[in-house]
Design a protein around this motif. Structure first.
Motif, PDB file in Angstrom:
ATOM      1  N   UNK A  34       0.811  -1.214   0.000  1.00  0.00           N
ATOM      2  CA  UNK A  34       0.000   0.000   0.000  1.00  0.00           C
ATOM      3  C   UNK A  34       0.845   1.264   0.000  1.00  0.00           C
ATOM      4  N   UNK A  35       2.018   1.176   0.598  1.00  0.00           N
ATOM      5  CA  UNK A  35       2.821   2.379   0.828  1.00  0.00           C
ATOM      6  C   UNK A  35       3.212   3.075  -0.468  1.00  0.00           C
ATOM      7  N   UNK A  36       3.629   2.311  -1.460  1.00  0.00           N
ATOM      8  CA  UNK A  36       4.008   2.921  -2.730  1.00  0.00           C
ATOM      9  C   UNK A  36       2.827   3.531  -3.445  1.00  0.00           C
ATOM     10  N   UNK A  37       1.699   2.828  -3.423  1.00  0.00           N
ATOM     11  CA  UNK A  37       0.481   3.340  -4.041  1.00  0.00           C
ATOM     12  C   UNK A  37       0.061   4.662  -3.394  1.00  0.00           C
ATOM     13  N   UNK A  38       0.117   4.706  -2.055  1.00  0.00           N
ATOM     14  CA  UNK A  38      -0.317   5.907  -1.350  1.00  0.00           C
ATOM     15  C   UNK A  38       0.657   7.057  -1.572  1.00  0.00           C
ATOM     16  N   UNK A  39       1.947   6.743  -1.630  1.00  0.00           N
ATOM     17  CA  UNK A  39       2.941   7.798  -1.857  1.00  0.00           C
ATOM     18  C   UNK A  39       2.693   8.514  -3.175  1.00  0.00           C
ATOM     19  N   UNK A  40       2.174   7.788  -4.152  1.00  0.00           N
ATOM     20  CA  UNK A  40       1.860   8.410  -5.434  1.00  0.00           C
ATOM     21  C   UNK A  40       0.697   9.372  -5.370  1.00  0.00           C
ATOM     22  N   UNK A  41      -0.100   9.280  -4.296  1.00  0.00           N
ATOM     23  CA  UNK A  41      -1.246  10.160  -4.111  1.00  0.00           C
ATOM     24  C   UNK A  41      -0.958  11.316  -3.158  1.00  0.00           C
ATOM     25  N   UNK A  42      -0.023  11.116  -2.247  1.00  0.00           N
ATOM     26  CA  UNK A  42       0.231  12.092  -1.191  1.00  0.00           C
ATOM     27  C   UNK A  42       0.958  13.324  -1.732  1.00  0.00           C
TER      28      UNK A  42
END
Length: 268
Positions: free
Chosen positions: A57-65
Motif C-alpha cells: 500500500x505504501x508505494x500506491x499511497x505515496x503516489x497520491x500524497x
C-alpha cells in the motif's frame, strides 16, 4: 512517480498561508513511538495525516500524497519494505535518519534510501555527520555535535542528493549546498517531548506540498520555533507543553515567521 513538490518560491509566511489553504495530504512511515503526536501536529498546522506504512500500500499511497515522511526511528522489516516502495513512487519525500551511525540496520537502510534522492533530509547534527560518512552518530537519538559542526557535511549531502539538508539544534541550519539559512529561537522543552523532532520532519513533508524544498524546510523550522516559544510561555513542564504546543501551531500567525529567518552564508 509523484513529483508534486513545487518549485514555487515562498517566504515562510506565504508558505504557511498556502499550506493552510491547501491542507496537503502527508503520508508518514514513522517511528511507532510518535505516530499519535505526529498526526496531531499535522492536524494542528492544517495538514491531513495518513500513517500508511504497509508494504503493498505504501508505494500506491505515496503516489497520491502531497508529501511523504520516512522516519527510521523504529525500522521494522515491514516499515523498511514500505519505505522502499514509497521512495520509488514520489520525489516529494523527507528522510529522517534517526540514530543513524550508532545502529547498523538503520544505517544501511539510510544509505540505500539516500540513493533515491530525498527532497529534504532532516536530522540532528550527529545524524547528519554520520549519514555523510563524517561521524559515528550520537548517543542513540541524541546529538553530541552542534549544527555548525555539521555544516560542511550538510552541504556535501545536499550537493550529492540534489536536495536540501536541515540540521536541527538550538539554531537550525538549512542548506541546499549553495545557500545556508539559519533559523533562531525555539524552546528546549521540545527536546523533552517524544516526537518533537520526528514531527518536524512530517511538517517539512507537509510544506513540500506547497513550496520548494529549501522553503519547505525553512518554513517548518520557523513555525516550530515560534510555536515552541509560545507554548513554553504557557507551560509548567513537558506535559502541559505538549498540549500547548499543538494549540500554538494552530494559533501561530503567518506574519510572525519571516523575522526568524536569516540567509547567513552563500557557498562558493
Amino acid at each position: 512517480m509523484n513529483t508534486r513538490a513545487t518549485t514555487v518560491h515562498l517566504s515562510p509566511s506565504e508558505a504557511l498561508t498556502a499550506l493552510r489553504d491547501a491542507a496537503p495530504l502527508v503520508q508518514c512511515i514513522t517511528n511507532a513511538v510518535v505516530t499519535g503526536f505526529t498526526a496531531n501536529v499535522l492536524l494542528a498546522i492544517g495538514a491531513a495525516p495518513a500513517m500508511c506504512d504497509l508494504p503493498g500500500e505504501a508505494g500506491m499511497f505515496a503516489g497520491l500524497a502531497d508529501g511523504v515522511l520516512v522516519n527510521l526511528g523504529t525500522p521494522t522489516a515491514e516499515q523498511r519494505d514500505a519505505a522502499r516502495e514509497a521512495v520509488r513512487a514520489t520525489s516529494a519525500w523527507v528522510l529522517d535518519p534517526v540514530a543513524v551511525g550508532a545502529l547498523p540496520v538503520r544505517t544501511a537502510l539510510a544509505a540505500e534510501l539516500l540513493e533515491h534522492r530525498p527532497a529534504i533530509i532532516r536530522g540532528n547534527a550527529s545524524e547528519i555527520l554520520a549519514l555523510a560518512g563524517a561521524g559515528a552518530g550520537g548517543r542513540g537519538v541524541d546529538a553530541t555535535d552542534g549544527p555548525d559542526a555539521a555544516a560542511p557535511a550538510a552541504r556535501a549531502l545536499a550537493v550529492r542528493t540534489g536536495g536540501v539538508v536541515a540540521v536541527s539544534g538550538p539554531v537550525d541550519l538549512v542548506t541546499d549546498g549553495e545557500r545556508i539559512v539559519r533559523i533562531g529561537g525555539g524552546d528546549a522543552l521540545l527536546t523533552r517531548v517524544t516526537g518533537g523532532g520526528c514531527s518536524l520532519g512530517a511538517v517539512m513533508a507537509a510544506f513540500l506540498g506547497v513550496c520548494a524544498p529549501l522553503e519547505a524546510a525553512v518554513a517548518a523550522s520557523a513555525l516550530y520555533a515560534d510555536a515552541s516559544e509560545r507554548a513554553a510561555a504557557l507551560s509548567s513542564g513537558p506535559g502541559s507543553f505538549a498540549v500547548a504546543f499543538l494549540d500554538a501551531l494552530d494559533a501561530t500567525a503567518a506574519s510572525d515567521l519571516d523575522a526568524r529567518v536569516a540567509l547567513t552564508a552563500v557557498a562558493r
